[in-house]
Design an enzyme around this catalytic site. Structure first.
Site, PDB file in Angstrom:
ATOM      1  N   GLY A 171       0.804  -1.224   0.000  1.00  0.00           N
ATOM      2  CA  GLY A 171       0.000   0.000   0.000  1.00  0.00           C
ATOM      3  C   GLY A 171       0.835   1.270   0.000  1.00  0.00           C
ATOM      4  N   ASP A 204       4.493  13.982  -9.526  1.00  0.00           N
ATOM      5  CA  ASP A 204       3.999  14.479  -8.235  1.00  0.00           C
ATOM      6  C   ASP A 204       5.041  15.387  -7.577  1.00  0.00           C
ATOM      7  OD1 ASP A 204       2.117  14.194  -5.793  1.00  0.00           O
ATOM      8  OD2 ASP A 204       4.052  13.534  -5.004  1.00  0.00           O
ATOM      9  N   LYS A 235       4.980  19.611  -6.734  1.00  0.00           N
ATOM     10  CA  LYS A 235       5.297  20.212  -5.428  1.00  0.00           C
ATOM     11  C   LYS A 235       6.455  21.196  -5.524  1.00  0.00           C
ATOM     12  CE  LYS A 235       3.593  16.042  -3.123  1.00  0.00           C
ATOM     13  NZ  LYS A 235       3.964  14.690  -2.698  1.00  0.00           N
TER      14      LYS A 235
HETATM   15  N1  HSE Z   1       1.796  10.202  -3.564  1.00  0.00           N
HETATM   16  C1  HSE Z   1       2.492  11.147  -2.741  1.00  0.00           C
HETATM   17  C2  HSE Z   1       3.744  10.492  -2.186  1.00  0.00           C
HETATM   18  C3  HSE Z   1       1.700  11.676  -1.595  1.00  0.00           C
HETATM   19  O1  HSE Z   1       4.043   9.340  -2.464  1.00  0.00           O
HETATM   20  O2  HSE Z   1       4.468  11.188  -1.485  1.00  0.00           O
HETATM   21  C4  HSE Z   1       0.710  12.695  -2.002  1.00  0.00           C
HETATM   22  O3  HSE Z   1       1.321  13.750  -2.681  1.00  0.00           O
END
Ligand code: HSE
Length: 440
Positions: free
Chosen positions: A187, A201, A205
């Site tokens: 998970g 991602d 950020k």
């Molecule tokens: N999927 C991101 C991570 C968390 O693995 O850090 C949400 O931004």
């Protein structure tokens, strides 16, 4: 004073955490905010699950627009994610005069300019602490705590999934695909992990942090984005032998030509705190001219850590929403009419150092040829590691791995030199190139 009323759009992992933490700590939060903060309405397509989370006394609807249309709701918390319906709903909430809290980094990194302009015009706040590094208050630190500084650079481990995978690859000597499967089973990685493993991602950020640090518009489309899918276990091992760990870094740096904005795997010296951030944890290093280097560490995802950031934004809004909009902290730290037009620097102009792995014929003169070629390109070598042939290809092998660490050089110069190296008949496979960040 009457409690401020909050409507949630989406009550999955983060929404549930927000509801629970607000309820658990309501007295303390009220003493800080100066008034109560109450979630009075929730929209979720799965109304049965939503009702099970919030119990009696909270209105649950399937239609998010019913929350936006409710005149009693002061703040809309968008926890749907993605660029599609979330963008529509955020813009509609702003148009309806609601303040917005969102954890949606993708939305803001891509459509932030439009959303912040709409919010500014309407005099409402769009708060997004939860969008970057989950529970770590890095937006607050950059926008307020470090406001005295000319920020020089930021480097962060801002994706827990990839940091978990890299930690496992290093600890267990396993390859990427094997660890990804294990991470999905546990998970730690989503069923579709593309945004995480391809660096998207993290790029969302770092785009947001860059905008706040340098007062530039959010420009995700200008970010250089590389993930970890091509990393080989042997590069992690060689890096370690040379005193480095490989991390997926989001880097943004102020340079003479503008601002660097990039996400890619990088060798980080093992002695740096950032190199020792393991598992799914996040950490961000910020270097300001006055403060020097500062480090922020914590959980970058998860129900209550992310809720911690969402609620901090709710408290900020509860405190500030009656203030004149001109006296609030600007969305991107700089006033909209004082933004900078610093350009994002193309990767060919980025100056950094490199790790190169060349699969070469194990014969006389190969090392001299390779280093000679780098020297004639003006690229200075920091270290060379040559494995014994039999360590690499078995006894009697006629091939070996040659690992070279360079000093700082312009990426365009390195690209040209690599093309020449690749053309050598004694270089037997595509050259592996990983950037190196000393973070000094
Ligand atoms: N999927 C991101 C991570 C968390 O693995 O850090 C949400 O931004």
């Amino acid at each position: 004073m009457k409690p401020i009323q909050v409507g949630l759009l989406g009550i999955g992992t983060v929404g549930s955490g927000t509801f629970q933490v607000l309820r658990r700590n309501q007295e303390e939060i009220k003493r800080r905010a100066g008034r109560g903060i109450e979630i009075t309405m929730v929209a979720d397509l799965d109304t049965a699950r939503a009702k099970a989370v919030v119990g009696e006394g909270v209105q649950v609807v399937a239609d998010a627009r019913a929350v936006i249309a409710n005149p009693e709701i002061d703040i809309v918390v968008e926890l749907i994610g993605g660029y599609g319906i979330a963008r529509q709903l955020v813009l509609e909430a702003i148009a309806a005069g609601k303040h917005v809290v969102t954890a949606n980094k993708a939305l803001l990194a891509v459509h932030g300019t439009e959303i912040f302009a709409a919010a500014h015009a309407k005099g409402v706040m769009v708060a997004f602490e939860a969008a970057v590094a989950g529970g770590i208050p890095i937006i607050k630190a950059l926008r307020e705590g470090l406001t005295a500084n000319s920020i020089q650079w930021i480097a962060g481990i801002i994706n827990g999934t990839t940091n978990f995978i890299l930690s496992e690859m290093r600890d267990k000597g396993l390859d990427f695909a094997t660890v990804l499967k294990e991470a999905q089973r546990l998970g730690y990685a989503e069923a579709d992990p593309t945004f995480d493993i391809e660096g998207v991602d993290a790029a969302h950020k770092v785009t947001l942090m860059s905008a706040i640090a340098f007062g530039i518009p959010v420009q995700f489309d200008r970010a250089h984005v590389e993930g970890i899918t091509k990393l080989a276990a042997q590069d992690i091992k060689y890096a370690e032998q040379l005193g480095y760990r490989i991390k997926l870094l989001g880097v943004t740096r102020r340079v003479a030509q503008g601002v660097e904005l990039r996400v890619h795997p990088a060798l980080v010296p093992s002695k740096r705190l950032l190199a020792n951030v393991e598992g799914a944890m996040n950490a961000v290093v910020v270097h300001g001219d006055a403060v020097g280097t500062t480090l922020y560490y914590g959980k970058g995802a998860g129900s209550e850590p992310t809720a911690s950031a969402v609620i901090a934004d709710l408290v900020d809004i509860a405190r500030l929403h009656t203030a004149d909009a001109a006296h609030r902290v600007p969305h991107l730290a700089f006033h909209p009419d004082a933004m900078s037009d610093l350009k994002i620097v193309p990767m060919a102009e980025v100056v950094t150092s490199y790790y190169l792995r060349l699969r070469v014929a194990d014969e006389a003169g190969v090392l001299a040829k390779v280093t000679g070629l780098l020297a004639s390109a003006g690229i200075s070598i920091d270290a060379v590691l040559q494995r014994e042939a039999d360590e690499v290809g078995g006894e009697g092998s006629t091939q070996t791995d040659l690992i070279i660490l360079t000093h700082d050089t312009r990426e365009g110069t390195l690209d040209d030199a690599m093309a020449q190296l690749q053309a050598l008949p004694t270089v037997l496979a595509p050259i592996v190139r990983i950037r190196k960040e000393e973070l000094s």
